[in-house]
Write a protein that holds these residues in place. Structure first.
Motif, PDB file in Angstrom:
ATOM      1  N   SER A  15       0.738  -1.167   0.138  1.00 35.84           N
ATOM      2  CA  SER A  15       0.036  -0.143   0.056  1.00 35.84           C
ATOM      3  C   SER A  15       0.813   1.051  -0.093  1.00 35.84           C
ATOM      4  CB  SER A  15      -1.039  -0.063   1.173  1.00 35.84           C
ATOM      5  OG  SER A  15      -0.076  -0.125   2.292  1.00 35.84           O
ATOM      6  N   PRO A  16       1.443   1.629  -1.125  1.00 35.30           N
ATOM      7  CA  PRO A  16       2.420   2.669  -1.269  1.00 35.30           C
ATOM      8  C   PRO A  16       1.688   3.879  -0.710  1.00 35.30           C
ATOM      9  CG  PRO A  16       2.511   1.382  -3.310  1.00 35.30           C
ATOM     10  CD  PRO A  16       1.143   1.208  -2.429  1.00 35.30           C
ATOM     11  N   THR A  17       2.633   4.995  -0.749  1.00 33.31           N
ATOM     12  CA  THR A  17       2.512   6.352  -0.241  1.00 33.31           C
ATOM     13  C   THR A  17       1.858   6.510   1.282  1.00 33.31           C
ATOM     14  OG1 THR A  17       0.020   6.400  -0.915  1.00 33.31           O
ATOM     15  CG2 THR A  17       1.600   6.792  -2.632  1.00 33.31           C
ATOM     16  N   MET A  18       1.119   5.610   1.748  1.00 26.90           N
ATOM     17  CA  MET A  18       0.670   5.990   3.243  1.00 26.90           C
ATOM     18  C   MET A  18       1.233   5.079   4.183  1.00 26.90           C
ATOM     19  SD  MET A  18      -1.323   8.567   3.533  1.00 26.90           S
ATOM     20  CE  MET A  18      -2.030   7.852   5.020  1.00 26.90           C
ATOM     21  N   PRO A  19       2.071   5.568   5.110  1.00 27.60           N
ATOM     22  CA  PRO A  19       2.600   4.568   5.960  1.00 27.60           C
ATOM     23  C   PRO A  19       1.644   3.892   6.792  1.00 27.60           C
ATOM     24  CG  PRO A  19       3.528   6.982   6.271  1.00 27.60           C
ATOM     25  CD  PRO A  19       2.231   7.047   5.395  1.00 27.60           C
ATOM     26  N   VAL A  20       1.965   2.630   7.121  1.00 25.52           N
ATOM     27  CA  VAL A  20       1.310   1.834   8.097  1.00 25.52           C
ATOM     28  C   VAL A  20       1.355   2.315   9.477  1.00 25.52           C
ATOM     29  CG1 VAL A  20       0.807   0.029   6.389  1.00 25.52           C
ATOM     30  CG2 VAL A  20       2.841   0.055   8.119  1.00 25.52           C
ATOM     31  N   ALA A  21       2.547   2.743   9.815  1.00 25.34           N
ATOM     32  CA  ALA A  21       2.642   3.502  11.202  1.00 25.34           C
ATOM     33  C   ALA A  21       3.589   4.492  11.182  1.00 25.34           C
ATOM     34  CB  ALA A  21       3.073   2.387  12.201  1.00 25.34           C
ATOM     35  N   GLU A  22       3.672   5.438  12.320  1.00 30.08           N
ATOM     36  CA  GLU A  22       4.841   6.557  12.312  1.00 30.08           C
ATOM     37  C   GLU A  22       5.132   6.456  13.850  1.00 30.08           C
ATOM     38  OE1 GLU A  22       3.050  10.183  10.640  1.00 30.08           O
ATOM     39  OE2 GLU A  22       4.051   9.421   8.540  1.00 30.08           O
ATOM     40  N   LEU A  23       6.325   6.083  14.190  1.00 37.07           N
ATOM     41  CA  LEU A  23       6.639   6.116  15.493  1.00 37.07           C
ATOM     42  C   LEU A  23       7.426   7.182  16.027  1.00 37.07           C
ATOM     43  CD1 LEU A  23       8.695   2.394  15.141  1.00 37.07           C
ATOM     44  CD2 LEU A  23       5.985   2.969  15.545  1.00 37.07           C
ATOM     45  N   GLU A  24       6.620   8.023  16.859  1.00 37.67           N
ATOM     46  CA  GLU A  24       6.902   9.515  17.085  1.00 37.67           C
ATOM     47  C   GLU A  24       7.347   9.637  18.735  1.00 37.67           C
ATOM     48  OE1 GLU A  24       4.670  12.275  14.736  1.00 37.67           O
ATOM     49  OE2 GLU A  24       3.065  10.739  14.821  1.00 37.67           O
ATOM     50  N   ARG A  25       7.973   8.693  19.306  1.00 37.25           N
ATOM     51  CA  ARG A  25       8.496   9.170  20.734  1.00 37.25           C
ATOM     52  C   ARG A  25       9.881   9.524  21.017  1.00 37.25           C
ATOM     53  NH1 ARG A  25       3.492   8.950  20.411  1.00 37.25           N
ATOM     54  NH2 ARG A  25       2.286   7.535  22.056  1.00 37.25           N
ATOM     55  N   HIS A  26      10.671   9.645  19.790  1.00 34.13           N
ATOM     56  CA  HIS A  26      12.031  10.204  20.359  1.00 34.13           C
ATOM     57  C   HIS A  26      11.967  11.661  20.398  1.00 34.13           C
ATOM     58  CE1 HIS A  26      15.133   7.229  19.263  1.00 34.13           C
ATOM     59  NE2 HIS A  26      14.307   6.559  18.602  1.00 34.13           N
ATOM     60  N   ARG A  27      12.349  12.249  21.493  1.00 36.70           N
ATOM     61  CA  ARG A  27      12.518  13.766  21.474  1.00 36.70           C
ATOM     62  C   ARG A  27      13.653  14.607  20.889  1.00 36.70           C
ATOM     63  NH1 ARG A  27      11.403  11.330  26.967  1.00 36.70           N
ATOM     64  NH2 ARG A  27      13.780  11.285  27.445  1.00 36.70           N
ATOM     65  N   GLY A  28      14.346  13.932  19.816  1.00 37.21           N
ATOM     66  CA  GLY A  28      15.155  14.555  19.093  1.00 37.21           C
ATOM     67  C   GLY A  28      15.201  13.573  17.695  1.00 37.21           C
ATOM     68  N   SER A  29      15.897  14.376  16.566  1.00 36.98           N
ATOM     69  CA  SER A  29      16.213  13.597  15.367  1.00 36.98           C
ATOM     70  C   SER A  29      16.647  12.156  15.498  1.00 36.98           C
ATOM     71  CB  SER A  29      17.002  14.276  14.472  1.00 36.98           C
ATOM     72  OG  SER A  29      16.568  15.661  14.385  1.00 36.98           O
ATOM     73  N   VAL A  30      15.756  11.412  14.810  1.00 33.96           N
ATOM     74  CA  VAL A  30      16.271  10.056  14.753  1.00 33.96           C
ATOM     75  C   VAL A  30      17.314   9.751  13.657  1.00 33.96           C
ATOM     76  CG1 VAL A  30      15.572   7.446  14.208  1.00 33.96           C
ATOM     77  CG2 VAL A  30      13.897   9.183  15.234  1.00 33.96           C
ATOM     78  N   SER A  31      18.607   9.048  14.100  1.00 40.69           N
ATOM     79  CA  SER A  31      19.770   8.856  13.243  1.00 40.69           C
ATOM     80  C   SER A  31      19.852   7.440  12.665  1.00 40.69           C
ATOM     81  CB  SER A  31      20.867   9.222  14.166  1.00 40.69           C
ATOM     82  OG  SER A  31      21.023   8.721  15.356  1.00 40.69           O
ATOM     83  N   ALA A  32      19.206   6.441  13.428  1.00 43.37           N
ATOM     84  CA  ALA A  32      19.528   5.019  13.092  1.00 43.37           C
ATOM     85  C   ALA A  32      18.410   4.111  13.373  1.00 43.37           C
ATOM     86  CB  ALA A  32      20.728   4.783  13.694  1.00 43.37           C
ATOM     87  N   ILE A  33      18.553   3.174  12.604  1.00 40.87           N
ATOM     88  CA  ILE A  33      17.135   2.074  12.599  1.00 40.87           C
ATOM     89  C   ILE A  33      17.694   0.685  12.243  1.00 40.87           C
ATOM     90  CG2 ILE A  33      15.095   3.575  12.307  1.00 40.87           C
ATOM     91  CD1 ILE A  33      15.351   2.989   9.298  1.00 40.87           C
ATOM     92  N   ALA A  34      17.154  -0.191  12.724  1.00 41.69           N
ATOM     93  CA  ALA A  34      17.471  -1.752  12.456  1.00 41.69           C
ATOM     94  C   ALA A  34      16.217  -2.386  13.027  1.00 41.69           C
ATOM     95  CB  ALA A  34      18.745  -1.985  13.597  1.00 41.69           C
TER      96      ALA A  34
END
Length: 343
Positions: free
Chosen positions: A254-273
């Motif tokens: 289902s392109p274009t629309m995210p299935v989730a947005e994780l927004e609990r960081h209090r600063g910029s996110v720099s890495a994901i795994a």
């Protein structure tokens, strides 16, 4: 944040720390073990000079010891933008099974043979036909299904697919309208990339004329910095935006629309795994000095998603890796430290 998440304090039985003499950025965990059952970890310096360093460490999960091996440290031109060990068993490139193959990116893609007590430079891959110089490589990914392939991403808007056994370019694509910041393999012939043009694109080497845009930044031309493909469920991938506290979870069906947005960081996110052995767990780290582990629900609630656990580091975290062979351990890099966390 609600009470369901657990904040981990630094406890000696749950972490192991290596302190370098210089700032660290790039980091890789080997998928094989040495003869003494130690895990190899490579860390790269981030010094604003030509000469940088890569150190090879040994981690013993039983004794929680993390030791450098000075005989395996080597100079690297410019700070490595990424380090990655061969994703599976040693390949035909290697003469001995007790040897690791390490790839690094910076000015060029390079391969190194990491032996018991020495490191040898094996190959340098340069695709520039007209000049001795090339555009810097922002990242690369080693194809774990077909390990003779490595894909690199560059600031010159291209992605290059190398056959590292033959030492030749399999293909080079103009992938985006601006700098390409990251690349990730999904299948043997399918890869995805993110760019300063704000798009996530999927490419299939069997149809090089076309790509599929599956996501674009809500604000035009907000760069996408990193990309992680869920190897346990290839329908899902994650990306992060420049100067944003969000991790965007995408479903390629289902392109274009995210299935989730994780927004609990209090600063910029720099890495994901993504977790190596679970399709529903992902770790993120950022400028708020926190590493958050998330369990993605089947359906996100109206108030968003809270992390299941929180780890606080000493300062901004700029890199993380989740060990594929020891999935109880996550490695993070901040300032001049590399820390292994038991999760």
């Amino acid at each position: 944040m609600d009470n369901t998440s657990q904040e981990s304090q630094l406890q000696s039985e749950n972490s192991s720390t290596y302190e370098s003499t210089y700032p660290l950025y790039a980091m890789a965990i080997s998928s094989s073990s040495t003869s003494s059952n130690l895990q190899r970890i490579a860390v790269g310096s981030f010094i604003e000079e030509y000469t940088n360093r890569v150190d090879i460490l040994s981690f013993n999960a039983e004794t929680l010891t993390l030791r450098p091996n000075p005989s395996l440290s080597f100079d690297h031109p410019y700070p490595p933008t990424k380090l990655m060990f061969h994703p599976s068993t040693p390949s035909s490139l290697l003469r001995h099974s007790a040897v690791d193959l390490l790839a690094t990116s910076g000015d060029y893609l390079r391969l190194w043979e990491v032996r018991e007590s020495s490191v040898e430079a094996l190959s340098l891959f340069n695709n520039s036909k007209t000049s001795e110089f090339c555009a810097p490589l922002t990242s690369f990914d080693w194809n774990d299904i077909d390990p003779k392939r490595i894909g690199t991403s560059s600031i010159d808007t291209t992605c290059t697919i190398w056959d590292i056994e033959k030492g030749v370019v399999e293909t080079q694509l103009i992938a985006h309208d601006k700098e390409v910041y990251d690349i990730a393999w999904g299948e043997a012939r399918v890869f995805s990339s993110v760019s300063a043009d704000g798009s996530v694109r999927i490419f299939d080497l069997r149809d090089k004329e076309h790509s599929t845009i599956i996501y674009e930044s809500p604000q035009p031309d907000t760069p996408l910095l990193r990309l992680a493909w869920n190897k346990q469920d290839l329908r899902y991938m994650a990306t992060i935006l420049m100067d944003s506290n969000k991790v965007v979870i995408l479903d390629i069906r289902s392109p274009t629309m995210p299935v989730a947005e994780l927004e609990r960081h209090r600063g910029s996110v720099s890495a994901i795994a993504w977790a190596p052995q679970s399709s529903r767990h992902i770790c993120s780290a950022g400028d708020d000095a926190q590493a958050l582990i998330w369990e993605l629900p089947t359906v996100a609630g109206p108030n968003g998603i809270d992390p299941m656990s929180v780890y606080s580091a000493g300062c901004e975290i700029n890199q993380l890796q989740w060990s594929a062979t020891q999935p109880d351990w996550i490695a993070i890099a901040f300032a001049n430290k590399m820390q292994l966390l038991r999760v």
